[in-house]
Design a protein around this motif. Structure first.
Motif, short mmCIF file in Angstrom:
data_model
loop_
_atom_site.label_atom_id
_atom_site.label_comp_id
_atom_site.label_asym_id
_atom_site.label_seq_id
_atom_site.Cartn_x
_atom_site.Cartn_y
_atom_site.Cartn_z
N GLY A 282 39.54 47.00 34.17
CA GLY A 282 38.37 47.08 35.04
C GLY A 282 38.70 47.46 36.47
N ASP A 283 37.76 47.22 37.36
CA ASP A 283 37.93 47.55 38.78
C ASP A 283 38.70 46.43 39.50
OD1 ASP A 283 36.39 49.82 38.35
OD2 ASP A 283 34.53 48.80 38.93
N ARG A 284 39.48 46.82 40.49
CA ARG A 284 40.14 45.89 41.42
C ARG A 284 41.12 44.94 40.74
NH1 ARG A 284 34.95 46.33 42.18
NH2 ARG A 284 34.58 44.38 41.05
N VAL A 285 41.65 45.33 39.62
CA VAL A 285 42.64 44.52 38.91
C VAL A 285 43.99 44.65 39.60
CG1 VAL A 285 43.95 44.34 36.75
CG2 VAL A 285 41.45 44.60 36.71
N VAL A 286 44.74 43.54 39.67
CA VAL A 286 46.09 43.54 40.23
C VAL A 286 47.08 43.17 39.12
CG1 VAL A 286 47.67 42.53 41.92
CG2 VAL A 286 45.27 42.91 42.53
N LEU A 287 48.03 44.06 38.86
CA LEU A 287 49.13 43.77 37.94
C LEU A 287 50.40 43.74 38.77
CD1 LEU A 287 48.26 46.09 34.90
CD2 LEU A 287 47.53 43.73 35.32
N ALA A 288 51.01 42.56 38.91
CA ALA A 288 52.21 42.42 39.74
C ALA A 288 53.43 43.00 39.01
CB ALA A 288 52.42 40.96 40.10
N GLY A 289 54.56 43.00 39.70
CA GLY A 289 55.75 43.69 39.19
C GLY A 289 56.18 43.23 37.81
N LYS A 290 56.55 44.20 36.97
CA LYS A 290 57.11 43.98 35.64
C LYS A 290 56.13 43.36 34.65
CE LYS A 290 62.01 44.01 36.69
NZ LYS A 290 63.31 43.37 36.47
N VAL A 291 54.85 43.45 34.92
CA VAL A 291 53.87 43.01 33.92
C VAL A 291 53.88 43.98 32.75
CG1 VAL A 291 51.39 42.81 33.46
CG2 VAL A 291 52.37 41.73 35.48
N GLY A 292 53.83 43.44 31.55
CA GLY A 292 53.70 44.26 30.35
C GLY A 292 52.36 44.01 29.69
N VAL A 293 51.67 45.08 29.32
CA VAL A 293 50.35 44.96 28.70
C VAL A 293 50.39 45.64 27.33
CG1 VAL A 293 47.88 45.44 28.94
CG2 VAL A 293 49.28 45.02 30.99
#
Length: 364
Positions: A282-293
Motif C-alpha cells: 500500500g501507500d506510505r509503507v516502510v520496510l527497514a533494512g534486510k526485510v524479506g517479503v
C-alpha cells in the motif's frame, strides 16, 4: 555559490536572528568549519558544543543561545530533520550534464529526445525510446527499446533502463540500478518441490525440479513521478501486467523487487530489502533494512516492518511488524523476552532436578 542569509532563512521558513546580510558559501559540520563564509549546521545540543571560530553563522534548533556561541547571526529551525532537505538542496553541487547529445553516444534514429535533454558520453538509446524534456542521461547508461523517461528525470552513470520501462517525471536512478530485467519465474512440467512443500510441508516423491522452464516477462515496469531508486537496486518487469512503483516512493541501494509487484505512493524501502513476485504494498509503507517479503503477500498502507524481519503473511494497514517470522510489535517483544529468559529457566530446572531426591520424578 554565495547565499544571502536572509534569503536562505526565508526559503526555510525559519526565524533569522542577527545580521541577515551576511553571505555563506557552503554548509558544513561544526568540526569542519574553516572560513567565515561557512554555514555551520549544528541543530542538536551536542553539535552546538563544537561551534567555534572561524564560524560566525549557524543553523540551530529553536531556543538555542546563538549569542553565547559567539556567532554574528543564526537561523533557528523548529524541526531540524526536515530542515536538512531544503538546506542540502540549496548547497548541492550541480551535476555536469550539458544539454545535447555527446559525440560518443548512440541514439537510434527512431528514438525521441526531448528539448533540453542531456545524453552523456557512451550512452545507448534504443529503438522507439522516448526521453522527456530536460532529462539527464549520464555517462554509460542505457535506455532500451520502447522505454520512456519522464521530464527532468536523472539517470545516473551505469544505470540500465530495460525494454518497456516507463519512468515518471523527476525520477532519480542512481548508478548501476537495473530497471526492467526479466522476472525470476520458472515452471516445472509436473508439480515441483516448491508446490509440494507449500501444500504438504514436505517434498513428495516425484515432486522434483527435473526441468525448469523459463516464464518470459511480457509485461513492463511503470515508475511514478518523484521516485528515487538507489545504486545497484533491481526491479523486474511483470509477467503479463506491469510491475508498478507509485509516486514519491524512495528505494535504497541493493534492493530487489520481483515481477508483478505493485507498490503504492511515498513508500520507504531500505537497503537489502527483497520483495518476491506478485506482492501488493500500500501507500506510505516502510520496510527497514534486510526485510524479506514472500510472494503474493499484501501489506496495508502505513505499515512499518522493522529491520531483518521476514514477512510471510499479510500485514494489516498501520501495523508495526517485527521479527522472523514477522509478528505484531508487542507480540514480538514478548516472544523475544521469553527467549532471553529461557536459558535462566532451563538452568533453574536443571538445579531443581539435581537437588531432587532420586525417588521423586524429575520436573519436565
Amino acid at each position: 555559490m554565495d547565499v544571502v542569509l536572509a534569503e536562505l532563512a526565508a526559503a526555510l521558513e525559519a526565524r533569522l536572528e542577527g545580521d541577515g546580510a551576511l553571505r555563506v558559501a557552503r554548509a558544513v559540520h561544526p568540526s569542519d568549519a574553516a572560513a567565515p563564509t561557512d554555514l555551520v549546521l549544528a541543530m542538536a545540543e551536542d553539535l552546538e558544543k563544537l561551534v567555534k571560530p572561524p564560524a560566525r553563522v549557524a543553523v540551530l534548533r529553536e531556543g538555542a543561545d546563538w549569542k553565547a556561541l559567539g556567532l554574528e547571526a543564526a537561523i533557528l529551525v523548529r524541526r531540524p530533520k526536515s530542515a536538512m532537505a531544503p538546506l542540502t538542496a540549496r548547497f548541492a553541487p550541480e551535476i555536469h550534464a550539458p544539454p545535447g547529445v555527446h559525440a560518443t553516444a548512440f541514439v537510434d534514429p527512431s528514438a525521441e529526445i526531448g528539448e533540453g535533454s542531456s545524453i552523456g558520453p557512451f550512452v545507448w538509446i534504443g529503438p522507439g525510446a522516448k526521453i522527456g524534456p530536460r532529462a539527464r542521461i549520464l555517462a554509460q547508461a542505457s535506455v532500451a527499446e520502447d522505454a520512456e523517461i519522464g521530464p527532468d528525470a536523472l539517470i545516473a552513470s551505469g544505470a540500465r533502463v530495460g525494454a518497456r520501462v516507463r519512468i515518471g517525471a523527476r525520477a532519480i536512478l542512481h548508478p548501476n540500478a537495473v530497471l526492467g530485467s526479466d522476472g525470476f519465474s520458472f515452471a516445472t512440467p509436473e508439480r515441483g518441490s516448491v508446490e509440494s512443500a507449500k501444500a504438504t510441508g514436505a517434498v513428495a516423491e516425484g515432486a522434483r525440479n527435473t526441468h525448469l522452464m523459463r516464464v518470459f516477462s511480457l509485461g513492463g515496469l511503470r515508475i511514478g513521478d518523484d521516485v528515487e531508486i538507489g545504486a545497484g537496486a533491481t526491479i523486474d518487469r511483470g509477467t503479463l501486467r506491469d510491475t508498478e512503483i507509485g509516486d514519491g516512493t524512495k528505494i535504497d541501494n541493493l534492493v530487489q523487487i520481483g515481477h508483478n509487484v505493485r507498490m503504492g505512493r511515498n513508500c520507504l524501502i531500505c537497503a537489502h530489502v527483497g520483495i518476491a513476485g506478485s506482492t501488493e504494498i500500500g501507500d506510505r509503507v516502510v520496510l527497514a533494512g534486510k526485510v524479506g517479503v514472500a510472494d503474493h503477500i499484501r501489506i496495508g498502507s502505513d505499515a512499518v516492518v522493522t529491520a531483518s524481519s521476514g514477512v510471510g503473511t499479510d500485514v494489516a494497514p498501520g501495523a508495526v511488524m517485527m521479527g522472523f517470522p514477522a509478528l505484531p510489535h508487542a507480540e514480538a517483544i514478548r516472544v523475544f523476552m521469553a527467549q532471553r529468559r529461557l536459558p535462566r529457566f532451563m538452568e533453574k530446572m536443571r538445579s531443581q532436578n539435581a537437588a531432587r531426591p532420586k525417588s521423586e520424578p524429575e520436573a519436565p
